[in-house]
Design a protein around this motif. Structure first.
Motif, PDB file in Angstrom:
ATOM      1  N   ARG A  84      31.570  44.017  47.084  1.00 44.38           N
ATOM      2  CA  ARG A  84      31.619  45.483  46.596  1.00 44.38           C
ATOM      3  C   ARG A  84      31.742  46.564  47.570  1.00 44.38           C
ATOM      4  N   GLU A  85      31.656  46.004  48.864  1.00 40.25           N
ATOM      5  CA  GLU A  85      31.812  46.819  49.995  1.00 40.25           C
ATOM      6  C   GLU A  85      33.174  47.015  50.891  1.00 40.25           C
ATOM      7  N   ASP A  86      34.019  46.180  50.138  1.00 43.47           N
ATOM      8  CA  ASP A  86      35.405  46.286  50.701  1.00 43.47           C
ATOM      9  C   ASP A  86      36.430  46.269  49.945  1.00 43.47           C
ATOM     10  N   LEU A  87      37.253  47.377  50.158  1.00 41.23           N
ATOM     11  CA  LEU A  87      38.405  47.618  49.092  1.00 41.23           C
ATOM     12  C   LEU A  87      39.247  46.574  48.603  1.00 41.23           C
ATOM     13  N   PRO A  88      39.858  45.705  49.840  1.00 47.56           N
ATOM     14  CA  PRO A  88      40.611  44.663  49.415  1.00 47.56           C
ATOM     15  C   PRO A  88      39.779  43.760  48.610  1.00 47.56           C
ATOM     16  N   LEU A  89      38.393  43.302  48.843  1.00 44.72           N
ATOM     17  CA  LEU A  89      37.836  42.218  48.111  1.00 44.72           C
ATOM     18  C   LEU A  89      37.494  43.081  46.560  1.00 44.72           C
ATOM     19  N   ILE A  90      37.114  44.262  46.602  1.00 45.62           N
ATOM     20  CA  ILE A  90      37.063  44.822  45.205  1.00 45.62           C
ATOM     21  C   ILE A  90      38.239  44.636  44.354  1.00 45.62           C
ATOM     22  N   ALA A  91      39.661  45.024  45.179  1.00 44.98           N
ATOM     23  CA  ALA A  91      40.707  44.898  44.228  1.00 44.98           C
ATOM     24  C   ALA A  91      41.145  43.572  43.781  1.00 44.98           C
ATOM     25  N   ARG A  92      40.756  42.360  44.722  1.00 39.74           N
ATOM     26  CA  ARG A  92      40.840  40.881  44.304  1.00 39.74           C
ATOM     27  C   ARG A  92      40.052  40.869  43.059  1.00 39.74           C
ATOM     28  N   ALA A  93      38.535  41.035  43.350  1.00 39.40           N
ATOM     29  CA  ALA A  93      37.686  40.619  42.396  1.00 39.40           C
ATOM     30  C   ALA A  93      37.842  41.290  40.883  1.00 39.40           C
ATOM     31  N   LEU A  94      38.496  42.696  40.989  1.00 39.09           N
ATOM     32  CA  LEU A  94      38.761  43.150  39.664  1.00 39.09           C
ATOM     33  C   LEU A  94      40.061  42.683  39.135  1.00 39.09           C
ATOM     34  N   TYR A  95      40.988  41.975  39.995  1.00 41.24           N
ATOM     35  CA  TYR A  95      42.220  41.491  39.176  1.00 41.24           C
ATOM     36  C   TYR A  95      41.720  40.124  38.612  1.00 41.24           C
ATOM     37  N   ALA A  96      40.929  39.284  39.458  1.00 42.59           N
ATOM     38  CA  ALA A  96      40.536  37.951  38.867  1.00 42.59           C
ATOM     39  C   ALA A  96      39.716  38.350  37.417  1.00 42.59           C
ATOM     40  N   VAL A  97      38.939  39.275  37.298  1.00 46.58           N
ATOM     41  CA  VAL A  97      38.329  39.292  36.115  1.00 46.58           C
ATOM     42  C   VAL A  97      39.211  39.584  34.872  1.00 46.58           C
ATOM     43  N   GLU A  98      40.106  40.704  35.249  1.00 49.95           N
ATOM     44  CA  GLU A  98      41.030  41.067  34.260  1.00 49.95           C
ATOM     45  C   GLU A  98      41.901  40.038  33.923  1.00 49.95           C
ATOM     46  N   LEU A  99      42.216  39.071  34.918  1.00 51.05           N
ATOM     47  CA  LEU A  99      43.371  38.131  34.408  1.00 51.05           C
ATOM     48  C   LEU A  99      42.439  37.205  33.272  1.00 51.05           C
ATOM     49  N   CYS A 100      41.100  36.569  33.839  1.00 54.57           N
ATOM     50  CA  CYS A 100      40.451  35.878  33.192  1.00 54.57           C
ATOM     51  C   CYS A 100      40.240  36.586  31.627  1.00 54.57           C
ATOM     52  N   ARG A 101      39.925  37.832  31.511  1.00 55.82           N
ATOM     53  CA  ARG A 101      39.786  38.604  30.218  1.00 55.82           C
ATOM     54  C   ARG A 101      41.154  38.375  29.157  1.00 55.82           C
ATOM     55  N   GLU A 102      42.153  38.686  30.069  1.00 59.17           N
ATOM     56  CA  GLU A 102      43.347  38.588  29.101  1.00 59.17           C
ATOM     57  C   GLU A 102      43.672  37.217  28.759  1.00 59.17           C
ATOM     58  N   LEU A 103      43.444  36.307  29.573  1.00 60.43           N
ATOM     59  CA  LEU A 103      43.812  34.557  29.149  1.00 60.43           C
ATOM     60  C   LEU A 103      43.018  34.086  28.152  1.00 60.43           C
ATOM     61  N   THR A 104      41.896  34.679  28.074  1.00 68.96           N
ATOM     62  CA  THR A 104      41.012  33.927  27.033  1.00 68.96           C
ATOM     63  C   THR A 104      40.874  34.710  25.597  1.00 68.96           C
ATOM     64  N   ARG A 105      40.397  34.071  24.702  1.00 71.49           N
ATOM     65  CA  ARG A 105      40.096  34.448  23.427  1.00 71.49           C
ATOM     66  C   ARG A 105      38.752  34.250  23.213  1.00 71.49           C
ATOM     67  N   GLU A 106      38.155  35.503  22.281  1.00 71.08           N
ATOM     68  CA  GLU A 106      36.905  35.402  21.899  1.00 71.08           C
ATOM     69  C   GLU A 106      36.238  34.015  21.229  1.00 71.08           C
ATOM     70  N   HIS A 107      34.743  33.723  21.702  1.00 68.14           N
ATOM     71  CA  HIS A 107      34.323  32.724  21.100  1.00 68.14           C
ATOM     72  C   HIS A 107      34.878  31.407  21.434  1.00 68.14           C
ATOM     73  N   GLU A 108      35.612  31.080  22.463  1.00 67.33           N
ATOM     74  CA  GLU A 108      36.173  29.774  22.683  1.00 67.33           C
ATOM     75  C   GLU A 108      35.689  29.443  23.967  1.00 67.33           C
ATOM     76  N   PRO A 109      34.658  28.322  23.905  1.00 68.77           N
ATOM     77  CA  PRO A 109      34.256  27.841  25.292  1.00 68.77           C
ATOM     78  C   PRO A 109      35.201  27.813  26.402  1.00 68.77           C
ATOM     79  N   GLN A 110      34.756  28.096  27.719  1.00 74.75           N
ATOM     80  CA  GLN A 110      35.917  27.872  28.777  1.00 74.75           C
ATOM     81  C   GLN A 110      34.951  27.701  30.024  1.00 74.75           C
TER      82      GLN A 110
END
Length: 244
Positions: A84-110
């Protein structure tokens, strides 16, 4: 109403009303959940610092009569504070969580996707994520979602890609020259890019050149946008930061 505990990674948050917050979580055992955190914006003690993107939490949740669950408590297990202290790392982390959010459906164990995201965030936090690590994460996440692009053979005829391959997101990957007439949106790609992406799919972590990484990013952005129906917002943030 049933109360349960789980481990969770925060994917995103949205303010709701004057004091509440809706939190999208990827949980280890219950998959993606939208949780209602009452008073989260007013209380400085109840969820202090916990409801931020890519926090790792131990949560207590309560099932309700609607699809949204109620978040009763959240204890921080890992904050990934170095990431959270390095802008490139923040950008990669935010991309990773957004990708996972959009690839998954509610209430389906992953559980595999949870472990994948957790491991990638740990690498970012430890500053051990090499140049091809984000590409590897994307390809692994797509595989978990059943959307693995094909790089080893033609997606239409199954034959070898040939010397002048193309990539077509609508048909799921590489298209050989003979089949390119059936893939109007296909674009030319160098054979070395396909072999590099195929090697990453198979577990190799040999860094690609900066030029090939940039072209790989463009190919995967188009592929992901096509299958999700929209471009991820964090892609533009990564471009602003200057990540290939």
């Amino acid at each position: 109403m049933e109360r349960f505990e789980d481990e969770a990674l925060v994917l995103s948050t949205v303010d709701y009303g004057e004091a509440d917050r809706l939190v999208t979580l990827l949980t280890r055992d219950h998959g993606k959940l939208t949780a209602f955190a009452a008073g989260a914006r007013k209380s400085k003690r109840r969820f202090a610092g916990a409801l931020e993107p890519y926090m790792r939490l131990r949560v207590q949740l309560v099932e309700t009569r609607v699809s949204t669950v109620r978040l009763d408590s959240a204890d921080i297990v890992g904050g990934y504070y170095a990431a959270r202290e390095d802008l490139p790392l923040i950008a990669r982390a935010l991309y990773a969580v957004e990708l996972c959010r959009e690839l998954t459906r509610e209430h389906e164990p992953q559980p595999e996707l949870f472990a994948l995201l957790e491991a990638y965030l740990h690498k970012l936090d430890a500053k051990e994520a090499g140049p091809t690590s984000l590409l590897a994460f994307e390809l692994d996440a797509l595989a978990q979602a059943g959307l693995m692009p094909r790089f080893d053979s033609c997606a239409l005829c199954g034959g070898p890609p040939g010397e002048r391959p193309r990539f077509d997101q609508a048909h799921g990957g590489t298209v050989c020259e003979s089949c390119s007439g059936r893939a109007r949106d296909a674009v030319n790609v160098p054979a070395e890019l396909l072999s590099g992406l195929r090697a990453i799919q198979e577990g190799a972590r040999t860094p690609l050149s900066a030029d090939l990484r940039a072209r790989a990013r463009a190919v995967l952005n188009v592929f992901i946008s096509h299958h999700l129906g929209r471009r991820l917002k964090s892609v533009d943030f990564m471009a602003q930061v200057g990540l290939d």
